[in-house]
Design a protein around this motif. Structure first.
Motif, PDB file in Angstrom:
ATOM      1  N   ALA A 149       0.763  -1.051  -0.232  1.00  0.00           N
ATOM      2  CA  ALA A 149       0.023  -0.009   0.108  1.00  0.00           C
ATOM      3  C   ALA A 149       0.798   1.262  -0.116  1.00  0.00           C
ATOM      4  N   ALA A 150       1.952   1.203   0.829  1.00  0.00           N
ATOM      5  CA  ALA A 150       2.803   2.403   0.844  1.00  0.00           C
ATOM      6  C   ALA A 150       3.482   2.639  -0.567  1.00  0.00           C
ATOM      7  N   GLN A 151       3.765   1.411  -1.165  1.00  0.00           N
ATOM      8  CA  GLN A 151       4.443   1.500  -2.531  1.00  0.00           C
ATOM      9  C   GLN A 151       3.373   2.084  -3.464  1.00  0.00           C
ATOM     10  N   ALA A 152       2.258   1.844  -3.553  1.00  0.00           N
ATOM     11  CA  ALA A 152       1.393   2.062  -4.383  1.00  0.00           C
ATOM     12  C   ALA A 152       0.834   3.396  -4.027  1.00  0.00           C
ATOM     13  N   LEU A 153       0.866   4.171  -3.033  1.00  0.00           N
ATOM     14  CA  LEU A 153       0.649   5.529  -2.835  1.00  0.00           C
ATOM     15  C   LEU A 153       1.807   6.258  -3.285  1.00  0.00           C
ATOM     16  N   ALA A 154       3.323   5.774  -2.928  1.00  0.00           N
ATOM     17  CA  ALA A 154       4.318   6.434  -3.364  1.00  0.00           C
ATOM     18  C   ALA A 154       4.606   6.483  -4.836  1.00  0.00           C
ATOM     19  N   LYS A 155       4.295   5.319  -5.614  1.00  0.00           N
ATOM     20  CA  LYS A 155       4.567   5.152  -6.958  1.00  0.00           C
ATOM     21  C   LYS A 155       3.406   5.895  -7.872  1.00  0.00           C
ATOM     22  N   GLY A 156       2.010   5.530  -7.202  1.00  0.00           N
ATOM     23  CA  GLY A 156       0.924   5.908  -8.038  1.00  0.00           C
ATOM     24  C   GLY A 156       0.250   7.476  -7.760  1.00  0.00           C
ATOM     25  N   GLU A 157       0.727   8.055  -6.554  1.00  0.00           N
ATOM     26  CA  GLU A 157       0.381   9.188  -6.240  1.00  0.00           C
ATOM     27  C   GLU A 157       1.557  10.083  -5.735  1.00  0.00           C
ATOM     28  N   ARG A 158       2.816   9.704  -5.553  1.00  0.00           N
ATOM     29  CA  ARG A 158       3.652  10.508  -5.182  1.00  0.00           C
ATOM     30  C   ARG A 158       3.529  11.059  -3.721  1.00  0.00           C
ATOM     31  N   LEU A 159       2.690  10.081  -2.916  1.00  0.00           N
ATOM     32  CA  LEU A 159       2.419  10.482  -1.569  1.00  0.00           C
ATOM     33  C   LEU A 159       3.163   9.719  -0.690  1.00  0.00           C
ATOM     34  N   ALA A 160       3.786  10.411   0.318  1.00  0.00           N
ATOM     35  CA  ALA A 160       4.753   9.770   1.319  1.00  0.00           C
ATOM     36  C   ALA A 160       3.717   9.378   2.830  1.00  0.00           C
ATOM     37  N   VAL A 161       3.919   8.366   2.997  1.00  0.00           N
ATOM     38  CA  VAL A 161       2.762   7.697   4.372  1.00  0.00           C
ATOM     39  C   VAL A 161       3.131   8.483   5.359  1.00  0.00           C
ATOM     40  N   GLY A 162       4.567   8.869   5.605  1.00  0.00           N
ATOM     41  CA  GLY A 162       4.978   9.435   6.879  1.00  0.00           C
ATOM     42  C   GLY A 162       6.404  10.150   6.587  1.00  0.00           C
ATOM     43  N   ASP A 163       6.464  10.667   7.556  1.00  0.00           N
ATOM     44  CA  ASP A 163       8.057  11.656   7.691  1.00  0.00           C
ATOM     45  C   ASP A 163       9.149  10.608   8.030  1.00  0.00           C
ATOM     46  N   ARG A 164       8.753  10.120   9.321  1.00  0.00           N
ATOM     47  CA  ARG A 164       9.760   9.057   9.825  1.00  0.00           C
ATOM     48  C   ARG A 164       9.295   7.732   9.903  1.00  0.00           C
ATOM     49  N   VAL A 165      10.050   6.893   8.894  1.00  0.00           N
ATOM     50  CA  VAL A 165       9.229   5.394   8.675  1.00  0.00           C
ATOM     51  C   VAL A 165      10.319   4.485   8.837  1.00  0.00           C
ATOM     52  N   VAL A 166       9.874   3.382   9.370  1.00  0.00           N
ATOM     53  CA  VAL A 166      10.623   2.098   9.534  1.00  0.00           C
ATOM     54  C   VAL A 166       9.996   1.328   8.331  1.00  0.00           C
ATOM     55  N   VAL A 167      10.740   0.579   7.563  1.00  0.00           N
ATOM     56  CA  VAL A 167      10.237  -0.444   6.585  1.00  0.00           C
ATOM     57  C   VAL A 167      10.585  -1.957   7.104  1.00  0.00           C
ATOM     58  N   ALA A 168       9.641  -2.814   7.153  1.00  0.00           N
ATOM     59  CA  ALA A 168      10.208  -4.190   7.715  1.00  0.00           C
ATOM     60  C   ALA A 168       9.398  -5.286   7.167  1.00  0.00           C
ATOM     61  N   GLY A 169      10.077  -6.362   7.363  1.00  0.00           N
ATOM     62  CA  GLY A 169       9.348  -7.602   6.789  1.00  0.00           C
ATOM     63  C   GLY A 169      10.471  -8.652   6.285  1.00  0.00           C
ATOM     64  N   THR A 170      10.210  -9.290   5.276  1.00  0.00           N
ATOM     65  CA  THR A 170      11.281  -9.920   4.534  1.00  0.00           C
ATOM     66  C   THR A 170      10.958  -9.928   2.837  1.00  0.00           C
ATOM     67  N   GLY A 171      12.148 -10.124   2.370  1.00  0.00           N
ATOM     68  CA  GLY A 171      11.969 -10.347   0.854  1.00  0.00           C
ATOM     69  C   GLY A 171      12.628  -9.026   0.127  1.00  0.00           C
ATOM     70  N   PRO A 172      12.984  -9.279  -1.087  1.00  0.00           N
ATOM     71  CA  PRO A 172      13.650  -7.900  -1.851  1.00  0.00           C
ATOM     72  C   PRO A 172      12.727  -6.721  -1.978  1.00  0.00           C
ATOM     73  N   PHE A 173      11.413  -7.132  -1.995  1.00  0.00           N
ATOM     74  CA  PHE A 173      10.339  -6.108  -1.916  1.00  0.00           C
ATOM     75  C   PHE A 173      10.798  -4.988  -1.192  1.00  0.00           C
ATOM     76  N   LEU A 174      11.192  -5.124  -0.269  1.00  0.00           N
ATOM     77  CA  LEU A 174      11.586  -4.082   0.897  1.00  0.00           C
ATOM     78  C   LEU A 174      12.442  -2.995   0.247  1.00  0.00           C
ATOM     79  N   LEU A 175      13.125  -3.425  -0.891  1.00  0.00           N
ATOM     80  CA  LEU A 175      14.056  -2.364  -1.210  1.00  0.00           C
ATOM     81  C   LEU A 175      13.442  -1.325  -2.188  1.00  0.00           C
ATOM     82  N   PRO A 176      12.552  -1.795  -3.371  1.00  0.00           N
ATOM     83  CA  PRO A 176      11.888  -0.800  -4.045  1.00  0.00           C
ATOM     84  C   PRO A 176      10.991   0.135  -2.901  1.00  0.00           C
ATOM     85  N   VAL A 177      10.082  -0.443  -1.947  1.00  0.00           N
ATOM     86  CA  VAL A 177       9.398   0.304  -1.113  1.00  0.00           C
ATOM     87  C   VAL A 177      10.168   1.294  -0.310  1.00  0.00           C
TER      88      VAL A 177
END
Ligand SMILES: Cc1cc2nc3c(=O)[nH]c(=O)nc-3n(C[C@H](O)[C@H](O)[C@H](O)COP(=O)(O)OP(=O)(O)OC[C@H]3O[C@@H](n4cnc5c(N)ncnc54)[C@H](O)[C@@H]3O)c2cc1C
Length: 490
Positions: A149-177
């Motif tokens: 969802a964060a990726q969709a907002l950033a890519k599809g709307e150039r909307l940042a979901v927050g100012d200070r963000v932690v990205v977490a989980g697993t897999g290479p998808f964390l990189l483009p996000v």
């Protein structure tokens, strides 16, 4: 000779490639997508109305994609159905060998959506995947986003979901996000990958020559990793977000070191102030239409019992007559692999010569894509210890607000019976998302807490009996009541 008609559902990398080769093979093609524009999740574009000066920013393979999109959408034998949702597939009468009829809700500028029915000679399913998120205390707070969802907002709307963000989980998808968030203006405090550094490295670096076959994807990941390093974003392995806290919205996250099985190492918890957190633990294929068509499923390369995909043969044909599948519904291997599978599926669905010279190269690339999917699953397995992050009151099904204690009690209750009965008792999976988000989580919790399991993964075609859910997408009663338009062909 009458031309074959092919319906392609999904205009992501796989579906667009399928439409392209089906047209090249001489078929009439209807390309349908619930979204307004082609591209799927990977090529999510800014709306044209934004008049962006560089719409291709943070888009990999943008030029090749726009060339293909124009070639397909402008083709005289292609009808492009934007904003068209396939809400049901109607299987043929027993004894009839034909693909299912395709029930579509098409967008209308004003008023209710219209119902159409298409009866193609062949159907290509390219419905993709959605992102998977494991629950943790506080994951239902505003400010906690799925990575997708964060990726969709950033890519599809150039909307940042927050100012200070932690990205977490697993897999290479964390990189483009993480990179998309930086481009959209967020400060990415850190990226935490739950997989151990050694396991991830072994998964990716074993048989390095195989990666050469996926040079495009490997190069893309390398450029994303470089972008993070340049912005000095720490990438920490063997850590996970195990809780989010805040008064009315997320204000801090707790990360902790985790063991190989993702159980928390006591005493390693650390609290970080944030205003958003983005979490992703891989992808779940969108199987609703494949199940409705009666396609047999197969276990994923990770071997988890909840991990199933559409089974296809060497020609991308499913077990349902006239139905082909491609892209992330057959395995998670990224956009290049989805494109290759789509190209094969479209050509063969359209009745293209099975021995065409280009097919040998496509088949080889498809097999390399499957090897890439196995590598991805090996490098980033989901540890079995994650339920240790949960508290009894942690919400597991967000739609119905079913908590962990309720799911666990139903799993441990020997009289509660099979999953369908437990579903009715706990209501987990009965809400608007129909288990898309919580389904794999609930299934995994039930397995871990000793609930009776079906013998092996659900690989058989689903019988269209009382358990079969005929609706693949929500539809209003008013729309259902209106007569549908039978289309003579795509
Ligand atoms: C939210 C999200 C964001 C992602 N972003 C990236 C990224 O930035 N980089 C990256 O490498 N990978 C990304 N991925 C992974 C990515 O999905 C794949 O690599 C690639 O897009 C898969 O292609 P596909 O054609 O199989 O599926 P998709 O690209 O997912 O396309 C499937 C299409 O089918 C349509 N569809 C589904 N069901 C129906 C229906 N019933 N009726 C009509 N249309 C339907 C969808 O609207 C969608 O457009 C993302 C995944 C998700 C879930």
């Amino acid at each position: 000779m009458t031309r074959r008609t092919v319906v392609v559902v999904g205009a992501g990398p796989a579906g667009l490639a399928a439409a392209d080769t089906a047209l090249a093979a001489g078929a009439d093609v209807a390309l349908l997508d619930a979204a307004d524009r082609p591209g799927g999740q990977y090529h999510r574009m800014l709306p044209e109305a934004y008049g962006a000066r560089a719409p291709q920013a943070i888009q990999h393979g943008h030029h090749a994609f726009t060339r293909r999109a124009h070639r397909v959408l402008d083709h005289p034998r292609c009808s492009w159905w934007a904003g068209a949702e396939v809400w049901a597939l109607e299987r043929p009468e027993p004894g009839t060998v034909a693909p299912p009829k395709v029930h579509v809700l098409s967008a209308a500028p004003r008023g209710p959506r219209r119902r159409h029915v298409l009866a193609p000679d062949a159907l290509v399913l390219a419905t993709g995947a959605h992102d998977r998120v494991l629950p943790f205390p506080g994951w239902d707070l505003p400010g906690v986003y799925t990575a997708g969802a964060a990726q969709a907002l950033a890519k599809g709307e150039r909307l940042a979901v927050g100012d200070r963000v932690v990205v977490a989980g697993t897999g290479p998808f964390l990189l483009p996000v993480a990179v998309s968030l930086l481009e959209a203006g967020s400060t990415v405090i850190e990226v935490v990958e739950a997989g151990e550094r050694v396991r991830v490295a072994r998964g990716w670096l074993d048989h390095p020559w195989e990666l050469g076959a996926q040079a495009g994807k490997s190069g893309e990941l390398l450029s994303l990793a470089t972008a993070l390093a340049r912005r000095r974003v720490p990438y920490r392995f063997g850590r996970a977000v195990v809780a989010a806290r805040g008064d009315g919205r997320v204000e801090e996250v707790v990360t902790a070191a985790v063991r190989t099985d993702w159980s928390v190492v006591p005493g390693t918890e650390r609290t970080t102030a944030v205003d958003a957190v983005c979490v992703g633990h891989g992808f779940t294929p969108r199987l609703e239409l494949a199940v409705a068509a009666g396609c047999a499923l197969r276990p994923g390369p990770g071997g988890a019992s909840t991990d199933v995909f559409v089974g296809v043969d060497g020609d991308q044909a499913t077990s349902a007559p006239g139905v082909y599948a491609c892209g992330e519904i057959t395995g998670i291997a990224g956009a290049p692999a989805a494109r290759t599978e789509g190209a094969l599926a479209g050509w063969l669905a359209a009745g293209g010569a099975p021995d065409a010279r280009s097919l040998a190269a496509l088949r080889r690339r498809r097999d390399q894509g499957r090897a890439f999917a196995r590598r991805l699953a090996d490098a980033h397995p989901i540890g079995s210890g994650w339920p240790g992050w949960l508290r009894p009151d942690t919400v597991v099904c967000r739609c119905e607000e079913t908590d962990y204690a309720t799911v666990r009690a139903a799993a441990e209750d020997a009289t509660a019976g099979e999953a369908r009965v437990a579903k009715l008792a706990t209501r987990a999976g009965l809400g608007p998302c129909q288990g898309r988000i919580c389904g794999p989580t609930v299934a995994e919790l039930r397995r871990l807490h000793g609930a009776p399991q079906p013998p092996g993964p659900p690989t058989a075609p689903v019988d269209p009996g009382p358990q079969h859910r005929p609706l693949a997408a929500p539809i209003r009663l008013g729309e259902l009541a209106r007569p549908s338009v039978e289309e003579s062909g795509p």
